[in-house]
Scaffold this active site. Structure first.
Site, PDB file in Angstrom:
ATOM      1  N   GLN A  13      36.459  39.955  42.623  1.00 14.46           N
ATOM      2  CA  GLN A  13      35.965  40.265  43.971  1.00 14.46           C
ATOM      3  C   GLN A  13      35.527  41.724  44.096  1.00 14.46           C
ATOM      4  OE1 GLN A  13      35.303  37.588  45.515  1.00 14.46           O
ATOM      5  NE2 GLN A  13      36.905  37.180  47.014  1.00 14.46           N
ATOM      6  N   HIS A 176      50.453  54.516  46.738  1.00 18.41           N
ATOM      7  CA  HIS A 176      49.715  53.473  47.449  1.00 18.41           C
ATOM      8  C   HIS A 176      50.639  52.264  47.615  1.00 18.41           C
ATOM      9  CE1 HIS A 176      46.367  51.063  48.773  1.00 18.41           C
ATOM     10  NE2 HIS A 176      46.522  50.191  47.791  1.00 18.41           N
TER      11      HIS A 176
HETATM   12  P1  A3D Z   1      40.125  39.395  41.253  1.00 17.91           P
HETATM   13  O1  A3D Z   1      39.025  38.907  42.117  1.00 17.91           O
HETATM   14  O2  A3D Z   1      41.173  38.423  40.836  1.00 17.91           O
HETATM   15  O3  A3D Z   1      39.462  40.065  39.959  1.00 17.91           O
HETATM   16  C1  A3D Z   1      40.217  40.485  38.862  1.00 17.91           C
HETATM   17  C2  A3D Z   1      39.415  40.157  37.617  1.00 17.91           C
HETATM   18  O4  A3D Z   1      40.120  40.705  36.494  1.00 17.91           O
HETATM   19  C3  A3D Z   1      39.243  38.654  37.343  1.00 17.91           C
HETATM   20  O5  A3D Z   1      37.861  38.335  37.274  1.00 17.91           O
HETATM   21  C4  A3D Z   1      39.946  38.433  36.006  1.00 17.91           C
HETATM   22  O6  A3D Z   1      39.305  37.486  35.183  1.00 17.91           O
HETATM   23  C5  A3D Z   1      39.865  39.825  35.409  1.00 17.91           C
HETATM   24  N1  A3D Z   1      40.826  40.073  34.341  1.00 17.91           N
HETATM   25  C6  A3D Z   1      42.097  39.629  34.224  1.00 17.91           C
HETATM   26  N2  A3D Z   1      42.646  40.074  33.077  1.00 17.91           N
HETATM   27  C7  A3D Z   1      41.687  40.839  32.466  1.00 17.91           C
HETATM   28  C8  A3D Z   1      41.634  41.570  31.252  1.00 17.91           C
HETATM   29  N3  A3D Z   1      42.690  41.614  30.424  1.00 17.91           N
HETATM   30  N4  A3D Z   1      40.499  42.235  30.958  1.00 17.91           N
HETATM   31  C9  A3D Z   1      39.429  42.182  31.778  1.00 17.91           C
HETATM   32  N5  A3D Z   1      39.413  41.490  32.934  1.00 17.91           N
HETATM   33  C10 A3D Z   1      40.528  40.835  33.274  1.00 17.91           C
HETATM   34  O7  A3D Z   1      40.890  40.629  41.943  1.00 17.91           O
HETATM   35  P2  A3D Z   1      40.253  41.780  42.889  1.00 17.91           P
HETATM   36  O8  A3D Z   1      38.958  42.219  42.325  1.00 17.91           O
HETATM   37  O9  A3D Z   1      40.340  41.341  44.308  1.00 17.91           O
HETATM   38  O10 A3D Z   1      41.367  42.919  42.720  1.00 17.91           O
HETATM   39  C11 A3D Z   1      41.517  43.564  41.475  1.00 17.91           C
HETATM   40  C12 A3D Z   1      42.740  44.485  41.489  1.00 17.91           C
HETATM   41  O11 A3D Z   1      42.560  45.518  42.452  1.00 17.91           O
HETATM   42  C13 A3D Z   1      44.072  43.789  41.843  1.00 17.91           C
HETATM   43  O12 A3D Z   1      45.096  44.281  40.983  1.00 17.91           O
HETATM   44  C14 A3D Z   1      44.324  44.244  43.268  1.00 17.91           C
HETATM   45  O13 A3D Z   1      45.695  44.262  43.598  1.00 17.91           O
HETATM   46  C15 A3D Z   1      43.757  45.647  43.216  1.00 17.91           C
HETATM   47  N6  A3D Z   1      43.433  46.253  44.511  1.00 17.91           N
HETATM   48  C16 A3D Z   1      43.716  47.565  44.664  1.00 17.91           C
HETATM   49  C17 A3D Z   1      43.429  48.199  45.850  1.00 17.91           C
HETATM   50  C18 A3D Z   1      43.738  49.661  46.008  1.00 17.91           C
HETATM   51  O14 A3D Z   1      43.494  50.215  47.037  1.00 17.91           O
HETATM   52  C19 A3D Z   1      44.356  50.388  44.918  1.00 17.91           C
HETATM   53  C20 A3D Z   1      42.845  47.489  46.910  1.00 17.91           C
HETATM   54  C21 A3D Z   1      42.552  46.145  46.719  1.00 17.91           C
HETATM   55  C22 A3D Z   1      42.853  45.514  45.505  1.00 17.91           C
END
Ligand code: A3D
EC number: 1.1.1.37
Length: 320
Positions: A13, A176
């Site tokens: 996402q 955070h």
């Molecule tokens: P999501 O849409 O699940 O995307 C994560 C992607 O990572 C997926 O497409 C997976 O296939 C991929 N992935 C998993 N393992 C691996 C790997 N070993 N190598 C490469 N790719 C991999 O999640 P998202 O995009 O919504 O969120 C991603 C991260 O950001 C999560 O850990 C959230 O908790 C974090 N996040 C942080 C904040 C901050 O403010 C710090 C805010 C929102 C989300």
């Protein structure tokens, strides 16, 4: 001059939104990397087809091979899992720590000169682990959290005061997580700080306290509404602001999870502090003075981050 290269590790996402923003702002060519086969390729192709409509020139490529991030100027890391309703960011530690190991090794081998922005949660521990696994210099590895937390605070304040969001500045420091420290004294509307605005009767202390708490709970509020994942638009735009500051040497003063060694009385850990981001990466940590209350909240937040670091070291002894 060749366009900068921006590697997005994780094409979920946030990764997809980052790619869209980087292309529309023409920050450079974009490589989307993910372990999921087809996802980064499909998103890159879909986004490339926005180009003729939106009028941007950027090459977008999706890949499952780290070799394609070679020579990246910026890497933004979102690989891992996000939380679901009822989960805290800390619940993600075990899974995401393993992910940081493979990502850190990939960056070390293929993009050792990049400015690396980590977004994966629990943020302060994951950015530390990513730096350890990648071996890059501390000033080139940073975590995105403060810009987002401050944006949430600014949004809530602008609604309360019924003023433009552009005229609201805010700082959120510390880790955070639930212990983050929205800095009321250093946050302003048109330069007037929040305690003065309470004295002027523009809002009440009770309402301000409510906004501070809503900021701390800002991520959970969105997780509760979405049910299937966490926030992604505002996290992506916040990281892009940091990437742009680096690529354009803007010397932006932004709160980020940076490696603090000496400032704020800390000896070598990642936590949210005010920083200056320019072509040198994290060029300066702004060691602002905290009053007794702020210091107590900051210390509590630092202790929470230290607890996560201990948990990382217990899981992966190579980090100890
Ligand atoms: P999501 O849409 O699940 O995307 C994560 C992607 O990572 C997926 O497409 C997976 O296939 C991929 N992935 C998993 N393992 C691996 C790997 N070993 N190598 C490469 N790719 C991999 O999640 P998202 O995009 O919504 O969120 C991603 C991260 O950001 C999560 O850990 C959230 O908790 C974090 N996040 C942080 C904040 C901050 O403010 C710090 C805010 C929102 C989300």
């Amino acid at each position: 001059m060749a366009r900068p290269k921006i590697a997005l590790i994780g094409a979920g996402q946030i990764g997809g939104t980052l790619a869209h923003l980087a292309a529309t702002k023409e920050l450079g060519d974009v490589v989307l990397f993910d372990i999921s086969e087809g996802t980064p390729q499909g998103k890159a192709l879909d986004l490339a087809q926005c180009g003729p409509v939106e009028g941007f020139d950027a090459v977008l490529k999706g890949t499952n091979s780290y070799a394609d991030i070679a020579g990246a100027d910026v890497c933004i890391v979102t690989a891992g899992v996000p939380r679901k309703p009822g989960m805290s960011r800390d619940d993600l530690l075990g899974i995401n720590l393993k992910v940081m190991k493979s990502v850190g090794e990939g960056i070390k081998e293929h993009a050792p000169n990049a400015f690396v922005i980590c977004i994966t949660n629990p943020l302060d521990a994951m950015v530390w682990a990513l730096r350890e696994f990648s071996g890059l210099p501390h000033h080139k590895v940073v975590g995105m959290a403060g810009v987002l937390d401050a944006a949430r605070f600014r949004h809530f304040l602008s609604v309360e005061f019924n003023v433009s969001m552009r005229d609201v500045t805010a700082f959120v420091l510390g880790g955070h997580g639930d212990t983050m420290v929205p800095m009321v004294r250093y946050s302003t509307v048109g330069g007037i700080n929040l305690p003065d605005l309470v004295s002027m009767g523009w809002t009440t202390q009770e309402k301000l306290d409510g906004i501070v708490q809503r900021t701390r709970d800002g991520g959970a509020e969105i997780v509760g509404l979405l049910k299937t994942g966490s926030a992604f638009y505002a996290p992506a735009t916040s990281a892009i602001e940091m990437a742009e500051a680096y690529l354009k040497d803007q010397k932006r003063l932004l709160p980020c999870a940076a490696y603090v060694d000496g400032a704020f009385g800390l000896d070598g850990m990642y936590v949210g502090v005010p920083t200056i981001i320019g072509a040198g990466g994290i060029e300066k940590i702004v060691d602002i003075k905290l009053n007794a209350d702020e210091q107590a909240m900051f210390d509590k937040s630092v202790d929470a981050v230290k607890g996560l670091l201990a948990a990382c070291k217990a899981i992966d002894p190579s980090l100890a």
